[in-house]
Design a protein around this motif. Sequence first.
Motif, short mmCIF file in Angstrom:
data_model
loop_
_atom_site.label_atom_id
_atom_site.label_comp_id
_atom_site.label_asym_id
_atom_site.label_seq_id
_atom_site.Cartn_x
_atom_site.Cartn_y
_atom_site.Cartn_z
N GLN A 31 9.55 14.02 -0.80
CA GLN A 31 9.00 13.42 0.41
C GLN A 31 9.53 14.10 1.67
O GLN A 31 10.70 14.47 1.73
N PRO A 32 8.70 14.27 2.69
CA PRO A 32 9.11 15.03 3.87
C PRO A 32 10.22 14.38 4.69
O PRO A 32 10.90 15.07 5.46
N THR A 70 -4.76 4.64 -3.51
CA THR A 70 -3.73 5.36 -2.74
C THR A 70 -2.85 4.41 -1.96
O THR A 70 -2.20 4.81 -1.00
N LEU A 71 -2.82 3.13 -2.34
CA LEU A 71 -2.04 2.15 -1.58
C LEU A 71 -0.56 2.50 -1.57
O LEU A 71 0.12 2.38 -0.54
N GLU A 76 -3.11 13.35 -4.05
CA GLU A 76 -3.64 14.60 -3.51
C GLU A 76 -2.66 15.24 -2.54
O GLU A 76 -2.41 16.45 -2.58
N SER A 77 -2.05 14.43 -1.66
CA SER A 77 -1.08 14.96 -0.69
C SER A 77 0.34 14.94 -1.21
O SER A 77 1.22 15.62 -0.67
#
Length: 384
Positions: A31-32, A70-71, A76-77
Amino acid sequence: MTRSAVLRSLRTIVPDTVIEQHEVRDIFASQPDVGRLAQRIIGASFNGSGIDTRHTVIEELSSTASTDATLFFDRESGLLQSPGTAARNDVYIREASRLFVEVARSALDADPDIVAADVTHVITASCTGFHAPGPEYEIVRGLGLSDSVQRYHLGFMGCYASLPALRAASQFCAADPDAVVLVVSVELCTVHLRSSEDPDLIVANSLFADGAAAGIVTARDLPTPVPAVRLDGFHTAIAAEGEKDMAWTIGDHGFEMILSTKVPQIIGETIIGAIRPLYAREGELAAAFDEGRVGERVEHWAIHPGGRSILDRVQERLQLSDAQLHPARETLRENGNMSSATVLFVIKRILDDGAADGSRVAAMAFGPGLTAESALMTVTTGVS
């Protein structure tokens, strides 16, 4: 003479979605908002957890999922999302309600002598969501139980809640020998997972999982022998020095578990005093406990696997064998920490592994407070 209550027809369920520990580790570490130090903590926590797989109601966390949801995670990201507490609780209401009814029905269907009309009490335990009418109501309506069934919910107690639930059930049976108590625990811990650099939350992310368990507690003299445990005694203790090291609070983006790295040490330092009163009632067993030989007299140990280091410390302090910790470690390895449901999974594994009639079971679970709940049980299968 009053018959002791027994826990019988114990059943467990896990959600269909399986997550591999190494895959979830990599998701959290990538995670960024996670720096290098946090990445190292994530690696150490996940790799040293003693867990291979966990189960979750969050389908998108699985690498093989076919869902477009995507909750919680956008595959995809590769980004973990941060839904609010209300959105998370909506998932809990939908999924937990289904599991409460499903696992309760499974326990009833498994019992050769008990049917829905026999149930007099329902006790539910869960700390991972809230709604009213609650899960005990859902079970009564879902299984077609009598509206007059007495209903009780033990909420937000944490990982030890199933043992007070069993104790309450045994007390109901002592007050009414004809009582039949359905005890059900469902925990959806993963709906509260979120990216964080906080070491306590990282540890929680590495451990917690979803699961459901249910059993029937009764003192009725029933005709069909089934694998069961007699509920002999219970004890509660508090290690107040750990109050700030294990806690469960509600935040804007889910419930937040505080599980500090000090917890195994605190349990190790306090466990002897915490459980001694339970054994003090047992004559020769009390002497074996005081002499450090309790593992020789109590064959089976249903220790709540709060984490690998907790099991290590309990094993060391009580001088237990690897075989005695095997059910707890295997439960942790296959399913992770499912909060209050987990100790019931361990008890079921002990029974499924063929525990002999008359053998003793010691159960222990730890939770906020720092509270230690313990119980002594005797296997009663009706088969010599």
